[in-house]
Design a protein around this motif. Structure first.
Motif, PDB file in Angstrom:
ATOM      1  N   TRP A 169      62.578  37.222  61.151  1.00  0.00           N
ATOM      2  CA  TRP A 169      62.223  37.985  60.965  1.00  0.00           C
ATOM      3  C   TRP A 169      63.269  38.850  59.988  1.00  0.00           C
ATOM      4  CZ3 TRP A 169      57.651  40.419  61.668  1.00  0.00           C
ATOM      5  CH2 TRP A 169      56.939  39.077  62.087  1.00  0.00           C
TER       6      TRP A 169
ATOM      7  N   ASP B 140      64.033  38.278  56.319  1.00  0.00           N
ATOM      8  CA  ASP B 140      63.032  39.260  55.606  1.00  0.00           C
ATOM      9  C   ASP B 140      63.909  39.873  55.534  1.00  0.00           C
ATOM     10  OD1 ASP B 140      60.793  39.933  53.891  1.00  0.00           O
ATOM     11  OD2 ASP B 140      60.982  41.620  55.822  1.00  0.00           O
ATOM     12  N   ARG B 141      64.414  41.072  57.041  1.00  0.00           N
ATOM     13  CA  ARG B 141      65.220  42.314  56.791  1.00  0.00           C
ATOM     14  C   ARG B 141      66.496  42.423  55.852  1.00  0.00           C
ATOM     15  NH1 ARG B 141      61.320  45.993  56.716  1.00  0.00           N
ATOM     16  NH2 ARG B 141      60.071  43.927  56.085  1.00  0.00           N
TER      17      ARG B 141
ATOM     18  N   ARG C 255      65.721  41.626  52.230  1.00  0.00           N
ATOM     19  CA  ARG C 255      64.294  42.546  51.627  1.00  0.00           C
ATOM     20  C   ARG C 255      64.739  43.477  50.796  1.00  0.00           C
ATOM     21  NH1 ARG C 255      59.383  43.282  51.701  1.00  0.00           N
ATOM     22  NH2 ARG C 255      59.029  41.238  52.324  1.00  0.00           N
TER      23      ARG C 255
ATOM     24  N   ASP D 263      58.856  38.606  49.244  1.00  0.00           N
ATOM     25  CA  ASP D 263      57.463  39.632  49.187  1.00  0.00           C
ATOM     26  C   ASP D 263      56.369  39.437  50.082  1.00  0.00           C
ATOM     27  OD1 ASP D 263      56.219  41.848  48.947  1.00  0.00           O
ATOM     28  OD2 ASP D 263      54.726  41.407  47.602  1.00  0.00           O
TER      29      ASP D 263
ATOM     30  N   SER E  42      57.246  38.764  56.503  1.00  0.00           N
ATOM     31  CA  SER E  42      57.182  40.516  55.981  1.00  0.00           C
ATOM     32  C   SER E  42      57.072  41.122  57.440  1.00  0.00           C
ATOM     33  CB  SER E  42      56.410  41.225  54.619  1.00  0.00           C
ATOM     34  OG  SER E  42      56.510  42.171  54.825  1.00  0.00           O
ATOM     35  N   LEU E  43      57.501  41.641  57.643  1.00  0.00           N
ATOM     36  CA  LEU E  43      56.543  43.066  58.575  1.00  0.00           C
ATOM     37  C   LEU E  43      55.428  43.477  58.222  1.00  0.00           C
ATOM     38  CD1 LEU E  43      60.182  43.747  60.838  1.00  0.00           C
ATOM     39  CD2 LEU E  43      58.890  42.300  61.498  1.00  0.00           C
ATOM     40  N   ASP E  44      55.833  44.069  57.154  1.00  0.00           N
ATOM     41  CA  ASP E  44      54.653  44.895  56.873  1.00  0.00           C
ATOM     42  C   ASP E  44      53.168  44.473  56.883  1.00  0.00           C
ATOM     43  OD1 ASP E  44      56.459  46.512  56.072  1.00  0.00           O
ATOM     44  OD2 ASP E  44      56.433  45.733  54.354  1.00  0.00           O
ATOM     45  N   SER E  45      52.560  43.036  56.936  1.00  0.00           N
ATOM     46  CA  SER E  45      50.994  42.492  56.725  1.00  0.00           C
ATOM     47  C   SER E  45      51.733  41.307  57.773  1.00  0.00           C
ATOM     48  CB  SER E  45      50.686  42.592  56.051  1.00  0.00           C
ATOM     49  OG  SER E  45      51.021  42.447  54.320  1.00  0.00           O
TER      50      SER E  45
ATOM     51  N   GLY F 144      51.163  38.608  54.110  1.00  0.00           N
ATOM     52  CA  GLY F 144      53.338  39.293  54.039  1.00  0.00           C
ATOM     53  C   GLY F 144      53.490  37.893  54.485  1.00  0.00           C
TER      54      GLY F 144
END
Length: 231
Positions: free
Chosen positions: A76, A79-80, A83, A101, A105-108, A111
């Protein structure tokens, strides 16, 4: 061109986050890796802008984020930390030289595949040229897995485009990459990549009319590489 595993947890970029730092730093030090294998458009508004084509002002902040990666094993955080840097001018992580991408990714869930895309590598017209690209990437990954690449980021300024829009400087810089691989124990030959400059020399760098000189030589003048601009 994409790397690496089906299972995100098996991705070497997540097992060894310092590997991503090494790749980002080394590419930033060697603009030939960004431009030699590229397509018709390069630069800030292209499909695969370099991390430093957002402007030199971000380099100090990027240095902080790269150091943060060395202090964690959390995917995590990787990525952060990157990003907001590995993006194009609009903040799109997909349109970047190193697209994370689909890294973690935390978004989905889609990802989080442990995937890194090398978007600056255009598909070459011959299988052997593609093989040369793959060998180059594998060798660089193996090198940085054994010996992480730890150096400050280069502040190219305007030299990045003033020099590396010309084939001479791209090829000279790439020769340094090959020499460093050989010094690290990976036997490479520069002539394996001879076919690549011939593509941009004919397509990206069209030749102007040849002028004969009195010194028993000819002068061949090429356009420099150009980058896409918004209209």
């Amino acid at each position: 061109m994409s790397r690496w595993r089906d299972n995100a947890q098996d991705s070497p970029l997540l097992r060894r986050p310092d590997l991503l730092r090494s790749l980002v730093t080394y590419w930033q030090h060697h603009p030939s890796l960004s431009y030699l294998f590229s397509g018709l458009f390069v630069g800030p508004t292209s499909q695969a802008p370099r991390v430093d084509e957002q402007g030199s002002r971000i380099l100090d902040e990027l240095e902080v984020s790269l150091r943060e990666i060395d202090q964690t094993n959390s995917p995590w955080v990787v990525d952060r930390a990157l990003r907001n840097f590995l993006v194009d001018l609009t903040g799109n992580t997909h349109r970047a030289e190193f697209s994370i991408d689909k890294l973690y990714s935390l978004d989905s869930a889609t990802g989080r595949q442990g995937l890194l895309e090398f978007r600056g590598f255009e598909m070459p017209p011959h299988a052997r040229m593609s093989l040369a690209q793959m060998l180059l990437l594998r060798a660089l990954v193996a090198r940085f897995w054994k010996q992480p690449y730890r150096h400050p980021l280069a502040h190219w300024g305007t030299a990045k485009h003033d020099r590396f829009m010309l084939p001479h400087y791209i090829w000279t810089d790439f020769a340094d990459v090959i020499e460093e691989l050989n010094e690290a124990g990976y036997p490479f030959r520069l002539e394996w990549f001879d076919a690549f400059p011939r593509i941009p020399l004919s397509d990206l760098w069209p030749a102007l009319p040849t002028r004969a000189l009195r010194l028993n030589c000819a002068w061949l003048l090429n356009h420099g590489l150009f980058w896409e601009r918004k209209r």
